[in-house]
Structures are given as C-alpha cells and as structure tokens.
Motif scaffolding. Structure first.
Motif, PDB file in Angstrom:
ATOM      1  N   THR A   1      39.677  36.709  35.582  1.00 18.94           N
ATOM      2  CA  THR A   1      38.933  37.901  35.238  1.00 18.94           C
ATOM      3  C   THR A   1      39.941  38.960  34.806  1.00 18.94           C
ATOM      4  OG1 THR A   1      37.183  39.435  35.939  1.00 18.94           O
ATOM      5  CG2 THR A   1      38.897  38.935  37.543  1.00 18.94           C
ATOM      6  N   LEU A   2      39.497  39.916  34.028  1.00 19.58           N
ATOM      7  CA  LEU A   2      40.405  40.915  33.455  1.00 19.58           C
ATOM      8  C   LEU A   2      40.241  42.251  34.166  1.00 19.58           C
ATOM      9  CD1 LEU A   2      39.943  40.100  29.671  1.00 19.58           C
ATOM     10  CD2 LEU A   2      41.693  39.239  31.243  1.00 19.58           C
ATOM     11  N   ARG A   3      41.364  42.918  34.354  1.00 22.68           N
ATOM     12  CA  ARG A   3      41.357  44.210  35.043  1.00 22.68           C
ATOM     13  C   ARG A   3      42.258  45.186  34.302  1.00 22.68           C
ATOM     14  NH1 ARG A   3      42.998  43.700  41.027  1.00 22.68           N
ATOM     15  NH2 ARG A   3      45.097  43.423  40.168  1.00 22.68           N
TER      16      ARG A   3
ATOM     17  N   ALA B   1      26.177  39.076  38.135  1.00 23.00           N
ATOM     18  CA  ALA B   1      25.906  40.211  37.258  1.00 23.00           C
ATOM     19  C   ALA B   1      27.127  41.106  37.109  1.00 23.00           C
ATOM     20  CB  ALA B   1      24.724  41.013  37.808  1.00 23.00           C
ATOM     21  N   SER B   2      27.956  41.144  38.139  1.00 25.37           N
ATOM     22  CA  SER B   2      29.068  42.087  38.146  1.00 25.37           C
ATOM     23  C   SER B   2      30.422  41.449  37.872  1.00 25.37           C
ATOM     24  CB  SER B   2      29.115  42.811  39.499  1.00 25.37           C
ATOM     25  OG  SER B   2      29.317  41.876  40.550  1.00 25.37           O
ATOM     26  N   LEU B   3      30.447  40.302  37.193  1.00 24.79           N
ATOM     27  CA  LEU B   3      31.728  39.649  36.936  1.00 24.79           C
ATOM     28  C   LEU B   3      31.660  38.778  35.696  1.00 24.79           C
ATOM     29  CD1 LEU B   3      34.614  39.094  38.187  1.00 24.79           C
ATOM     30  CD2 LEU B   3      33.609  36.978  39.068  1.00 24.79           C
ATOM     31  N   VAL B   4      32.667  38.913  34.833  1.00 26.79           N
ATOM     32  CA  VAL B   4      32.865  38.011  33.694  1.00 26.79           C
ATOM     33  C   VAL B   4      34.230  37.365  33.859  1.00 26.79           C
ATOM     34  CG1 VAL B   4      33.339  37.922  31.210  1.00 26.79           C
ATOM     35  CG2 VAL B   4      31.349  39.149  32.053  1.00 26.79           C
ATOM     36  N   VAL B   5      34.294  36.054  33.612  1.00 25.67           N
ATOM     37  CA  VAL B   5      35.573  35.350  33.667  1.00 25.67           C
ATOM     38  C   VAL B   5      35.845  34.700  32.312  1.00 25.67           C
ATOM     39  CG1 VAL B   5      35.394  34.927  36.140  1.00 25.67           C
ATOM     40  CG2 VAL B   5      34.542  33.203  34.537  1.00 25.67           C
TER      41      VAL B   5
ATOM     42  N   MET C   1      34.841  47.946  33.867  1.00 26.56           N
ATOM     43  CA  MET C   1      34.523  47.208  35.080  1.00 26.56           C
ATOM     44  C   MET C   1      34.617  45.712  34.767  1.00 26.56           C
ATOM     45  SD  MET C   1      31.490  49.776  36.355  1.00 26.56           S
ATOM     46  CE  MET C   1      30.741  49.830  34.712  1.00 26.56           C
ATOM     47  N   PRO C   2      34.548  44.824  35.764  1.00 27.73           N
ATOM     48  CA  PRO C   2      34.803  43.400  35.475  1.00 27.73           C
ATOM     49  C   PRO C   2      33.650  42.683  34.781  1.00 27.73           C
ATOM     50  CG  PRO C   2      35.254  43.957  37.794  1.00 27.73           C
ATOM     51  CD  PRO C   2      34.474  45.087  37.204  1.00 27.73           C
ATOM     52  N   TRP C   3      32.599  43.413  34.404  1.00 29.29           N
ATOM     53  CA  TRP C   3      31.465  42.705  33.814  1.00 29.29           C
ATOM     54  C   TRP C   3      31.137  43.139  32.381  1.00 29.29           C
ATOM     55  CZ3 TRP C   3      30.845  46.009  38.059  1.00 29.29           C
ATOM     56  CH2 TRP C   3      30.163  47.195  37.820  1.00 29.29           C
ATOM     57  N   LEU C   4      31.934  44.006  31.800  1.00 26.83           N
ATOM     58  CA  LEU C   4      31.670  44.460  30.443  1.00 26.83           C
ATOM     59  C   LEU C   4      32.975  44.472  29.662  1.00 26.83           C
ATOM     60  CD1 LEU C   4      29.694  45.578  28.352  1.00 26.83           C
ATOM     61  CD2 LEU C   4      30.076  47.855  29.297  1.00 26.83           C
ATOM     62  N   LEU C   5      33.063  43.595  28.638  1.00 26.42           N
ATOM     63  CA  LEU C   5      34.277  43.473  27.845  1.00 26.42           C
ATOM     64  C   LEU C   5      34.025  43.959  26.427  1.00 26.42           C
ATOM     65  CD1 LEU C   5      35.521  39.914  28.904  1.00 26.42           C
ATOM     66  CD2 LEU C   5      36.041  42.133  29.951  1.00 26.42           C
TER      67      LEU C   5
END
Length: 238
Positions: free
Chosen positions: A5-7, A199-203, A113-117
């Motif tokens: 995941t990206l931060r 819902a709150s995380l994209v990898v 945030m970790p869910w919107l790129l």
C-alpha cells in the motif's frame, strides 16, 4: 507476487503543496440501521466510472443525507445494474468523477489516504498493461488547471483479522479497526495489480512499484509491504 500500500510522507518544506475539497456528483445516503442501531456512511467503495445522469430520479443521489434502511435499499437497488462486475456499495458510496476545488502543486503520484490514488496522466501511461485499475479524469476547479486522474479499483482480497469480526447482518457495518500500516497483512488477493481489500485500503503489486519507482520517490510516497507474513517493512522506491 508481493503487494504494497502507498503512503505519503512529505518532508518539511516539501514543494508538493497540493490540496483539494473533494466531492462527487452522486452518492448513496448514509443509513439508520434498524438492527445494530448505528447511523453511518463512509467513502472508499466509490465508482468514478459510474454515471447516474440518465437514471430516473438521479436527483435522489445528489444530496448527502441519512435515510431509514428501507429507503436506502431501494436507492441501492436502482444503481446496482450500473456498477462494474465485482463492485461493492454501501452507505455513502459515491459515483462519478471527483469534483471540487484544487489548489497548490501536485506530485506525480498523490495518495489521499490509503484508499484514494491520483496520478498525473503521463504517470498513468507507464502502467499500461497492468490490471485492476481504471483511470478516470478528475474535474477539479482551481486557479490553475489541475490534470489528475483517479484510479477506480474494485474490491479484492481481505485484511487478516477482519474475519474475526462479524458484520451486522442487515447493514454490513463491522467494528473491525484496520491495523496500522506497518502491521497490516492482506491475503486472498486476486491476480491483478490493483485491488481494494476494504473500503479504506488500496494495494498494488510489486510490478506497479517497479514501474513507478522514480515517480514515487519524487512524490515522497513510500511503499509499505502488506503481503508478507512477517512484520511489514517500508520501502522507499528508487
């Protein structure tokens, strides 16, 4: 294949000053659940490719609000045929491209945030041939033109530990709290390069990290390993 995941870790005095007020043309309302008693709604399961403009009664989705469960299920049923295969929706799910007012200078890769790129279009072009993400141009307004694309990422995989928390049988709300990124583990991922385990995380896969290493480094974005069984590590691309 490893997943990350990206931060965003902007340094003091970073040149990346971009910010925005987010919105979407349509969204499902929040809900009052008759079973668990919760009143809630949240983003994450959003679909920028879904256009409700031709849907009868589309104005019913234009105003954020909270409604009883029966009204929510009726509104949800009307949009289900328009969703991509494998989509999940819940209270607060949004549809259509991101709107709002943007300001400042944006990095090549933006992690809201970790869910919107979000990415610059030329960065997205470097991901040609990879799977699991659909680029959708944003519609931000600002003093200067802001060209960013949002990545629509479908549900896939699960967070280790989430299975121990039984969701509400009516509204699906759960008390599970996502672990900190350094301790987060994701499993059962599909063979795609982008997935949304919650819902709150994209990898994203190691192939994404390899292709975008210079852009991630320039953007002050780090990749956090979520696919290994041992304690997670943080990798700085480039």
């Amino acid at each position: 294949m490893r997943y990350y995941t990206l931060r965003e870790e902007l340094s003091a005095g970073s040149r990346w000053t971009g910010g925005y007020d987010l919105g979407r043309p349509w969204q499902l309302p929040g809900v009052e659940c008759p079973t668990c008693g919760a009143t809630w709604g949240g983003g994450g399961y959003d679909y920028p490719t879904v256009d409700l403009s031709a849907l009868a009664g589309s104005k019913d989705y234009a105003r954020p609000r909270c409604v009883p469960w029966a009204e929510f299920t009726s509104l949800r049923e009307r949009v289900l045929p328009l969703l991509p295969p494998g989509a999940t929706v819940g209270p607060g799910s949004g549809f259509g491209p991101l709107t709002g007012r943007a300001r400042g200078r944006f990095a090549p890769v933006v992690v809201h945030m970790p869910w919107l790129l979000l990415m610059h279009p030329d960065v997205m072009a470097k991901l040609e041939g990879l799977t699991g993400a659909v680029p959708v141009p944003t519609r931000f307004k600002g003093a200067r033109s802001v060209e960013l694309v949002e990545l629509e990422v479908l549900p896939g995989g699960r967070i280790v530990g989430a299975e121990a928390h039984e969701p509400c049988g009516t509204c699906g709300r759960t008390t599970f709290a996502r672990p900190p990124l350094g301790k987060l583990r994701v499993t059962a991922l599909p063979d795609v390069d982008f997935a949304r385990p919650s819902a709150s995380l994209v990898v994203c896969s190691e192939r994404v990290i390899e292709r975008l290493a210079p852009e991630l480094s320039e953007s002050e974005v780090v990749a956090v390993d979520v696919g290994a069984p041992e304690e997670g590590t943080t990798a700085r691309p480039g």
